[in-house]
Motif scaffolding. Sequence first.
Motif, PDB file in Angstrom:
ATOM      1  N   THR A 130       0.680  -1.244   0.033  1.00 41.79           N
ATOM      2  CA  THR A 130       0.085   0.074   0.002  1.00 41.79           C
ATOM      3  C   THR A 130       0.774   1.259  -0.136  1.00 41.79           C
ATOM      4  N   THR A 131       0.789   2.085  -0.951  1.00 38.30           N
ATOM      5  CA  THR A 131       1.642   3.148  -1.118  1.00 38.30           C
ATOM      6  C   THR A 131       1.052   4.315  -0.099  1.00 38.30           C
ATOM      7  N   ASP A 170       5.844  -0.477  -3.776  1.00 43.11           N
ATOM      8  CA  ASP A 170       6.505   0.312  -4.515  1.00 43.11           C
ATOM      9  C   ASP A 170       7.955   0.659  -4.139  1.00 43.11           C
ATOM     10  N   LYS A 189       3.814 -10.905  -7.174  1.00 41.57           N
ATOM     11  CA  LYS A 189       2.406 -10.248  -7.402  1.00 41.57           C
ATOM     12  C   LYS A 189       1.852 -10.592  -8.632  1.00 41.57           C
ATOM     13  N   THR A 245      -8.833  -2.267  -9.188  1.00 42.73           N
ATOM     14  CA  THR A 245      -7.917  -2.857  -8.630  1.00 42.73           C
ATOM     15  C   THR A 245      -8.302  -2.757  -6.889  1.00 42.73           C
ATOM     16  N   ILE A 246      -8.708  -1.542  -6.574  1.00 43.92           N
ATOM     17  CA  ILE A 246      -8.988  -1.361  -5.221  1.00 43.92           C
ATOM     18  C   ILE A 246     -10.708  -1.012  -5.433  1.00 43.92           C
ATOM     19  N   PHE A 292     -11.181 -11.288  -5.540  1.00 39.25           N
ATOM     20  CA  PHE A 292     -10.045 -11.728  -6.601  1.00 39.25           C
ATOM     21  C   PHE A 292     -10.014 -13.237  -6.286  1.00 39.25           C
ATOM     22  N   ARG A 307     -10.884  -7.158  -0.815  1.00 41.14           N
ATOM     23  CA  ARG A 307     -12.008  -7.091   0.091  1.00 41.14           C
ATOM     24  C   ARG A 307     -12.033  -8.388   1.216  1.00 41.14           C
ATOM     25  N   ALA A 332      -4.176 -11.190   2.717  1.00 36.41           N
ATOM     26  CA  ALA A 332      -3.850 -10.017   2.712  1.00 36.41           C
ATOM     27  C   ALA A 332      -4.693  -8.840   2.514  1.00 36.41           C
ATOM     28  N   ARG A 366      -6.920  -2.146   2.750  1.00 33.97           N
ATOM     29  CA  ARG A 366      -7.851  -1.065   3.279  1.00 33.97           C
ATOM     30  C   ARG A 366      -8.363  -1.597   4.788  1.00 33.97           C
ATOM     31  N   LEU A 378      -7.657   5.577  -1.226  1.00 37.26           N
ATOM     32  CA  LEU A 378      -7.278   5.947  -2.681  1.00 37.26           C
ATOM     33  C   LEU A 378      -7.517   7.153  -2.900  1.00 37.26           C
ATOM     34  N   MET A 413      -4.677   9.366  -1.306  1.00 37.16           N
ATOM     35  CA  MET A 413      -3.650   8.971  -2.065  1.00 37.16           C
ATOM     36  C   MET A 413      -3.430  10.035  -3.497  1.00 37.16           C
TER      37      MET A 413
HETATM   38  C1  LIG Z   1      -4.204   3.725  -1.081  1.00 31.12           C
HETATM   39  C2  LIG Z   1      -3.740   2.246  -1.748  1.00 31.12           C
HETATM   40  C3  LIG Z   1      -2.296   2.119  -2.334  1.00 31.12           C
HETATM   41  C4  LIG Z   1      -2.128   0.987  -2.861  1.00 31.12           C
HETATM   42  N1  LIG Z   1      -0.704   0.881  -3.456  1.00 31.12           N
HETATM   43  C5  LIG Z   1      -0.299  -0.409  -3.939  1.00 31.12           C
HETATM   44  C6  LIG Z   1       1.007  -0.599  -4.206  1.00 31.12           C
HETATM   45  O1  LIG Z   1       1.957   0.302  -3.920  1.00 31.12           O
HETATM   46  N2  LIG Z   1       1.360  -1.833  -4.779  1.00 31.12           N
HETATM   47  C7  LIG Z   1       0.363  -2.721  -4.936  1.00 31.12           C
HETATM   48  O2  LIG Z   1       0.729  -3.679  -5.702  1.00 31.12           O
HETATM   49  N3  LIG Z   1      -0.851  -2.547  -4.601  1.00 31.12           N
HETATM   50  C8  LIG Z   1      -1.012  -1.447  -4.051  1.00 31.12           C
HETATM   51  N4  LIG Z   1      -2.349  -1.165  -3.540  1.00 31.12           N
HETATM   52  C9  LIG Z   1      -3.644  -2.174  -3.816  1.00 31.12           C
HETATM   53  C10 LIG Z   1      -3.729  -3.375  -2.544  1.00 31.12           C
HETATM   54  O3  LIG Z   1      -2.392  -3.939  -2.278  1.00 31.12           O
HETATM   55  C11 LIG Z   1      -4.777  -4.209  -2.852  1.00 31.12           C
HETATM   56  O4  LIG Z   1      -4.359  -5.130  -3.799  1.00 31.12           O
HETATM   57  C12 LIG Z   1      -6.069  -3.706  -3.029  1.00 31.12           C
HETATM   58  O5  LIG Z   1      -6.641  -2.452  -2.085  1.00 31.12           O
HETATM   59  C13 LIG Z   1      -7.350  -4.667  -2.745  1.00 31.12           C
HETATM   60  O6  LIG Z   1      -7.274  -5.077  -1.456  1.00 31.12           O
HETATM   61  P1  LIG Z   1      -8.210  -4.469  -0.244  1.00 31.12           P
HETATM   62  O7  LIG Z   1      -9.499  -4.887  -0.476  1.00 31.12           O
HETATM   63  O8  LIG Z   1      -7.672  -5.316   0.872  1.00 31.12           O
HETATM   64  O9  LIG Z   1      -7.828  -3.147  -0.115  1.00 31.12           O
HETATM   65  C14 LIG Z   1      -2.927  -0.019  -2.993  1.00 31.12           C
HETATM   66  C15 LIG Z   1      -4.159  -0.018  -2.554  1.00 31.12           C
HETATM   67  C16 LIG Z   1      -4.722   1.256  -1.696  1.00 31.12           C
HETATM   68  C17 LIG Z   1      -5.978   1.465  -1.019  1.00 31.12           C
END
Ligand SMILES: Cc1cc2nc3c(=O)[nH]c(=O)nc-3n(C[C@H](O)[C@H](O)[C@H](O)COP(=O)(O)O)c2cc1C
Length: 366
Positions: free
Chosen positions: A25-26, A53, A213, A261-262, A276, A296, A316, A319, A350, A353
Amino acid sequence: MYDFLNSPFTLRGVILKNRLVFAPTTLGLSANEAMEKLGRIAKGGAALIILGDVAIEPARGSSLFEENGFITYQKLITHIHEFGALAAAQLHMSDSDIKGMMKYMPDIKAGRYSPNQLRALLNDLTADYITSMPIDRIKTIIKQFGEAAKLAQKAGFDIIQIHGDRMCGSMSSSIYNHRIDEYGGSPENRARFACEAIMAVREAVPDMPIDYKLAIRQENPHYGNAGVLESELAVFVPLLEAAGADAFHVALANHSDLSDTIPPLTHPYFKTEGCFLKYCDEVRELSDKPLCGVGRLTHPDMIEKQLSEGRIQLAAMSRQLLADDQWLNKVNAGRENEIHYCMACNKKCLGGMQAHQGTRCIYDKN
Ligand SMILES: Cc1cc2nc3c(=O)[nH]c(=O)nc-3n(C[C@H](O)[C@H](O)[C@H](O)COP(=O)(O)O)c2cc1C
């Protein structure tokens, strides 16, 4: 009660104390704020924190290649370790055509593009950038994956995650990669860049676990542009495994809308818990390697079920741990009713960011 969630897991000799992973998570926060947030997540019980990243080339101020950046990573890792969690470096190479962006600079500086419009512009440049990249540049980037892995190990990281989106993902994708040399054309050729990146890391840090990944694209309906097309997984997965991947972190590929993706709660397609995980099932058909699910994952009973059935070996969350860094502690103390459940509103994570205000959560007190 949550025996699977709490059971240790060993990856190439490295022991994770349980199955909970903070997804890459960036954060876009100051070093101090990032330290505090990641410290809280580690203290909250996560076994592994993946730092998103981590650049494989010198990057202004914050990379492993500069003294300041290196020391910042060292401090972060030490802090994470203090709470018994491990740290993984998500090694990534950008596929943004920065030179190509220059012509848009005056409009960007004047704020005439929204973050989404900017992303779309960058995405449009990707195919040309990937397709015309000189071979010697490709070879240099691959070497850099190894150099970065060595530095990551020296800084104290326990695990390497290779970001299979970004440049690995664009090279993998027939949408972006129209090369006619050994890095383009057939799926085998499009897998070559990612495989060579894995091999460079394996050679540089032979004993470190490598998590890949695996970013997946689907059609009907179409989601994701980079990454590996579902129907090409049967070619990619064995090649990535043979190159040295020890585990796969499986998610939807990027380069479409970031809200795919988010996905927010209102997403037309990925709206359910574990959205996913169906991709994990497809990878499981092809590999016995450990799989980390993401997307999720919020409710402990649901996660325990996926782990107990062997559908995934690690769970993993991005959020959900931003919403409540004490998630696991609360689960284990029988205080589930006190969990702040992520509502997938994407407003301050998101949204924060993208607005360059840092990744935060609506539950944050300030
Ligand atoms: C603010 C934010 C930044 C993210 N930065 C990255 C990142 O740097 N590299 C990456 O592979 N995924 C990044 N993701 C994606 C997450 O690793 C994850 O795959 C995605 O949020 C879905 O999962 P969740 O429902 O648990 O949030 C980011 C997600 C969020 C919300």
